[in-house]
Design a protein around this motif. Structure first.
Motif, PDB file in Angstrom:
ATOM      1  N   GLU A 103       1.571  39.050   3.830  1.00  0.00           N
ATOM      2  CA  GLU A 103       0.641  40.051   3.366  1.00  0.00           C
ATOM      3  C   GLU A 103       1.659  41.348   2.746  1.00  0.00           C
ATOM      4  OE1 GLU A 103      -2.202  39.358   2.267  1.00  0.00           O
ATOM      5  OE2 GLU A 103      -2.500  37.358   3.461  1.00  0.00           O
ATOM      6  N   ARG A 104       1.257  41.609   1.600  1.00  0.00           N
ATOM      7  CA  ARG A 104       2.004  42.813   0.820  1.00  0.00           C
ATOM      8  C   ARG A 104       3.477  42.710   0.809  1.00  0.00           C
ATOM      9  NH1 ARG A 104      -2.410  44.295   3.319  1.00  0.00           N
ATOM     10  NH2 ARG A 104      -1.210  45.306   4.953  1.00  0.00           N
ATOM     11  N   HIS A 105       4.116  41.609   0.929  1.00  0.00           N
ATOM     12  CA  HIS A 105       5.559  41.526   1.122  1.00  0.00           C
ATOM     13  C   HIS A 105       5.872  40.306   0.168  1.00  0.00           C
ATOM     14  CE1 HIS A 105       6.371  44.169   4.304  1.00  0.00           C
ATOM     15  NE2 HIS A 105       5.256  43.794   5.016  1.00  0.00           N
ATOM     16  N   TRP A 106       6.800  40.435  -0.768  1.00  0.00           N
ATOM     17  CA  TRP A 106       7.159  39.598  -1.631  1.00  0.00           C
ATOM     18  C   TRP A 106       8.462  38.942  -1.683  1.00  0.00           C
ATOM     19  CZ3 TRP A 106       4.413  43.842  -2.346  1.00  0.00           C
ATOM     20  CH2 TRP A 106       2.827  43.768  -2.572  1.00  0.00           C
ATOM     21  N   GLY A 107       9.327  39.321  -0.673  1.00  0.00           N
ATOM     22  CA  GLY A 107      10.747  39.096  -0.694  1.00  0.00           C
ATOM     23  C   GLY A 107      10.642  37.531  -0.018  1.00  0.00           C
ATOM     24  N   PRO A 108      10.183  37.144   1.040  1.00  0.00           N
ATOM     25  CA  PRO A 108      10.349  35.946   1.523  1.00  0.00           C
ATOM     26  C   PRO A 108      10.249  34.704   0.541  1.00  0.00           C
ATOM     27  CG  PRO A 108       8.920  37.001   3.121  1.00  0.00           C
ATOM     28  CD  PRO A 108       9.152  37.893   1.667  1.00  0.00           C
ATOM     29  N   PRO A 109       9.365  34.511  -0.450  1.00  0.00           N
ATOM     30  CA  PRO A 109       9.341  33.497  -1.260  1.00  0.00           C
ATOM     31  C   PRO A 109      10.660  33.471  -2.142  1.00  0.00           C
ATOM     32  CG  PRO A 109       7.132  34.872  -1.478  1.00  0.00           C
ATOM     33  CD  PRO A 109       8.158  35.505  -0.483  1.00  0.00           C
ATOM     34  N   MET A 110      11.344  34.566  -2.238  1.00  0.00           N
ATOM     35  CA  MET A 110      12.516  34.635  -2.987  1.00  0.00           C
ATOM     36  C   MET A 110      13.544  33.739  -2.247  1.00  0.00           C
ATOM     37  SD  MET A 110      12.559  35.780  -6.297  1.00  0.00           S
ATOM     38  CE  MET A 110      14.318  35.387  -6.195  1.00  0.00           C
ATOM     39  N   GLY A 111      13.457  33.878  -0.751  1.00  0.00           N
ATOM     40  CA  GLY A 111      14.412  33.109  -0.244  1.00  0.00           C
ATOM     41  C   GLY A 111      14.383  31.708  -0.207  1.00  0.00           C
ATOM     42  N   ALA A 112      12.949  31.165  -0.680  1.00  0.00           N
ATOM     43  CA  ALA A 112      12.820  29.851  -0.926  1.00  0.00           C
ATOM     44  C   ALA A 112      13.687  29.487  -2.378  1.00  0.00           C
ATOM     45  CB  ALA A 112      11.427  29.243  -1.255  1.00  0.00           C
ATOM     46  N   VAL A 113      13.548  30.451  -3.196  1.00  0.00           N
ATOM     47  CA  VAL A 113      14.130  30.380  -4.578  1.00  0.00           C
ATOM     48  C   VAL A 113      15.824  30.239  -4.344  1.00  0.00           C
ATOM     49  CG1 VAL A 113      14.474  31.311  -6.934  1.00  0.00           C
ATOM     50  CG2 VAL A 113      12.283  31.299  -5.856  1.00  0.00           C
ATOM     51  N   GLY A 138      21.308  25.167  -3.659  1.00  0.00           N
ATOM     52  CA  GLY A 138      21.519  23.479  -3.719  1.00  0.00           C
ATOM     53  C   GLY A 138      21.950  23.226  -5.208  1.00  0.00           C
ATOM     54  N   ILE A 139      21.341  23.993  -6.227  1.00  0.00           N
ATOM     55  CA  ILE A 139      21.705  23.451  -7.642  1.00  0.00           C
ATOM     56  C   ILE A 139      23.320  24.031  -7.755  1.00  0.00           C
ATOM     57  CG2 ILE A 139      21.303  24.460 -10.108  1.00  0.00           C
ATOM     58  CD1 ILE A 139      18.588  25.062  -9.266  1.00  0.00           C
ATOM     59  N   ALA A 140      23.659  25.297  -7.249  1.00  0.00           N
ATOM     60  CA  ALA A 140      25.272  25.465  -7.393  1.00  0.00           C
ATOM     61  C   ALA A 140      26.048  24.373  -6.753  1.00  0.00           C
ATOM     62  CB  ALA A 140      25.393  26.829  -6.661  1.00  0.00           C
ATOM     63  N   GLY A 141      25.722  24.025  -5.385  1.00  0.00           N
ATOM     64  CA  GLY A 141      26.409  22.937  -4.791  1.00  0.00           C
ATOM     65  C   GLY A 141      26.605  21.622  -5.644  1.00  0.00           C
ATOM     66  N   HIS A 142      25.399  21.214  -6.240  1.00  0.00           N
ATOM     67  CA  HIS A 142      25.022  20.231  -7.158  1.00  0.00           C
ATOM     68  C   HIS A 142      26.272  20.276  -8.395  1.00  0.00           C
ATOM     69  CE1 HIS A 142      23.505  16.636  -9.190  1.00  0.00           C
ATOM     70  NE2 HIS A 142      23.267  17.469 -10.282  1.00  0.00           N
ATOM     71  N   MET A 143      26.182  21.532  -8.964  1.00  0.00           N
ATOM     72  CA  MET A 143      26.927  21.490 -10.165  1.00  0.00           C
ATOM     73  C   MET A 143      28.457  21.826  -9.685  1.00  0.00           C
ATOM     74  SD  MET A 143      24.728  24.414 -12.474  1.00  0.00           S
ATOM     75  CE  MET A 143      25.543  23.802 -13.862  1.00  0.00           C
ATOM     76  N   LEU A 144      28.881  22.161  -8.674  1.00  0.00           N
ATOM     77  CA  LEU A 144      30.216  22.342  -8.402  1.00  0.00           C
ATOM     78  C   LEU A 144      30.755  20.883  -8.042  1.00  0.00           C
ATOM     79  CD1 LEU A 144      30.074  25.902  -6.393  1.00  0.00           C
ATOM     80  CD2 LEU A 144      31.240  25.408  -8.504  1.00  0.00           C
ATOM     81  N   ALA A 177      12.147  30.741   4.763  1.00  0.00           N
ATOM     82  CA  ALA A 177      12.060  30.179   3.289  1.00  0.00           C
ATOM     83  C   ALA A 177      13.209  29.794   2.785  1.00  0.00           C
ATOM     84  CB  ALA A 177      11.862  31.317   2.479  1.00  0.00           C
ATOM     85  N   LEU A 178      14.454  30.145   3.133  1.00  0.00           N
ATOM     86  CA  LEU A 178      15.610  29.804   2.609  1.00  0.00           C
ATOM     87  C   LEU A 178      15.947  28.278   3.171  1.00  0.00           C
ATOM     88  CD1 LEU A 178      18.669  30.617   1.407  1.00  0.00           C
ATOM     89  CD2 LEU A 178      19.187  31.048   3.683  1.00  0.00           C
ATOM     90  N   GLY A 179      15.527  28.073   4.354  1.00  0.00           N
ATOM     91  CA  GLY A 179      15.654  26.729   4.700  1.00  0.00           C
ATOM     92  C   GLY A 179      14.757  25.899   4.101  1.00  0.00           C
ATOM     93  N   GLY A 180      13.473  26.108   3.620  1.00  0.00           N
ATOM     94  CA  GLY A 180      12.546  25.330   2.855  1.00  0.00           C
ATOM     95  C   GLY A 180      13.200  25.170   1.364  1.00  0.00           C
ATOM     96  N   GLY A 181      13.905  26.160   0.973  1.00  0.00           N
ATOM     97  CA  GLY A 181      14.265  26.047  -0.306  1.00  0.00           C
ATOM     98  C   GLY A 181      15.270  24.812  -0.130  1.00  0.00           C
ATOM     99  N   ALA A 182      16.390  25.025   0.744  1.00  0.00           N
ATOM    100  CA  ALA A 182      17.290  24.163   0.811  1.00  0.00           C
ATOM    101  C   ALA A 182      16.923  22.755   1.109  1.00  0.00           C
ATOM    102  CB  ALA A 182      18.469  24.561   2.010  1.00  0.00           C
ATOM    103  N   LEU A 183      15.817  22.663   1.855  1.00  0.00           N
ATOM    104  CA  LEU A 183      15.271  21.083   2.279  1.00  0.00           C
ATOM    105  C   LEU A 183      14.726  20.612   0.925  1.00  0.00           C
ATOM    106  CD1 LEU A 183      13.667  21.777   5.218  1.00  0.00           C
ATOM    107  CD2 LEU A 183      15.304  20.332   5.242  1.00  0.00           C
TER     108      LEU A 183
END
Length: 235
Positions: A211-221, A227-233, A43-49
């Motif tokens: 199923e019944r795990h909510w941590g992975p979507p936060m990886g995308a966030v 990416g936002i941090a890099g953009h602002m910096l 998910a982290l990779g998906g968010g970065a992409l």
């Protein structure tokens, strides 16, 4: 400047073997935590992409093209990645994640070199995002190759390290040959953006859910937040 660009793309490319090494060393207990960690990395990779598409590739790609051309290259990127996906599925290859990783890495590295040559301000940000997305893609591709082939972990990591050299070669092409053709660079950016968006929703997002795990979507966030941090910096 050229040495600076080559170094940046090499470091971004070396995230692939680093991701493979993390996948090799991954032994987390209990088992549910290990599984959730794998999905979170994907998910982290998906968010970065997605952040690369939203913050760099599309905004910069629109600068030198009219609406018709921009839409053409963006949709074409998605269509080409779709065709690659269909072919890989047809031949039942064990390297689909590897091909997807390189399909992102090469055009983005070309765009990075050309961005620096054109004096753009997003070159460093793009290098950071390429490195960030290559880490989980290398992680995922390593697991796929280990599962479907007889390759040793050391051999796969070495292959990924050699593939990292494609980054500087591609960046040199963008810097030395395409800087005089900003419309071509924009086309490459939008082509890559369309392909990446297809990959995120075809390959990455479906692998994130548990199923019944909510941590992975936060990886995308978190990936997008980086990416936002890099953009602002780097702005």
């Amino acid at each position: 400047m050229l040495l600076h660009i080559l170094t940046l793309t090499l470091l971004a490319g070396l995230s692939m073997p680093l991701g493979a090494w993390l996948a090799c060393a991954e032994r987390i207990r209990p088992h549910w935590l290990e599984k959730e960690f794998r999905h979170s990395v994907i998910a982290l990779g998906g968010g970065a992409l997605l952040s690369a598409v939203a913050l760099v590739l599309v905004p910069d790609g629109l600068e030198h093209l009219d609406t018709t051309a921009a839409l053409f290259w963006f949709v074409l990127g998605g269509m080409i990645f779709l065709c690659i996906d269909v072919l890989l599925n047809h031949f039942k290859t064990s390297a689909s994640q590897l091909v997807a990783m390189l399909a992102d890495f090469v055009p983005e590295s070309i765009a990075l070199g050309a961005t620096f040559a054109l004096g753009g301000s997003n070159g460093l940000l793009l290098a950071l995002l390429i490195g960030l997305q290559n880490l989980p893609e290398g992680f995922n591709a390593f697991r796929e190759l280990r599962h479907h082939t007889g390759y040793s972990a050391r051999r796969i990591i070495l292959i990924f390290a050699l593939m990292a050299l494609m980054g500087p070669a591609s960046a040199w092409l963008g810097y030395g040959w395409l800087a005089d053709y900003p419309a071509v660079v924009s086309s490459i950016m939008l082509f890559a953006a369309g392909g990446i968006l297809y990959s995120v929703f075809q390959d990455i997002a479906p692998q994130v859910k548990l199923e019944r795990h909510w941590g992975p979507p936060m990886g995308a966030v978190l990936g997008f937040a980086l990416g936002i941090a890099g953009h602002m910096l780097t702005a």
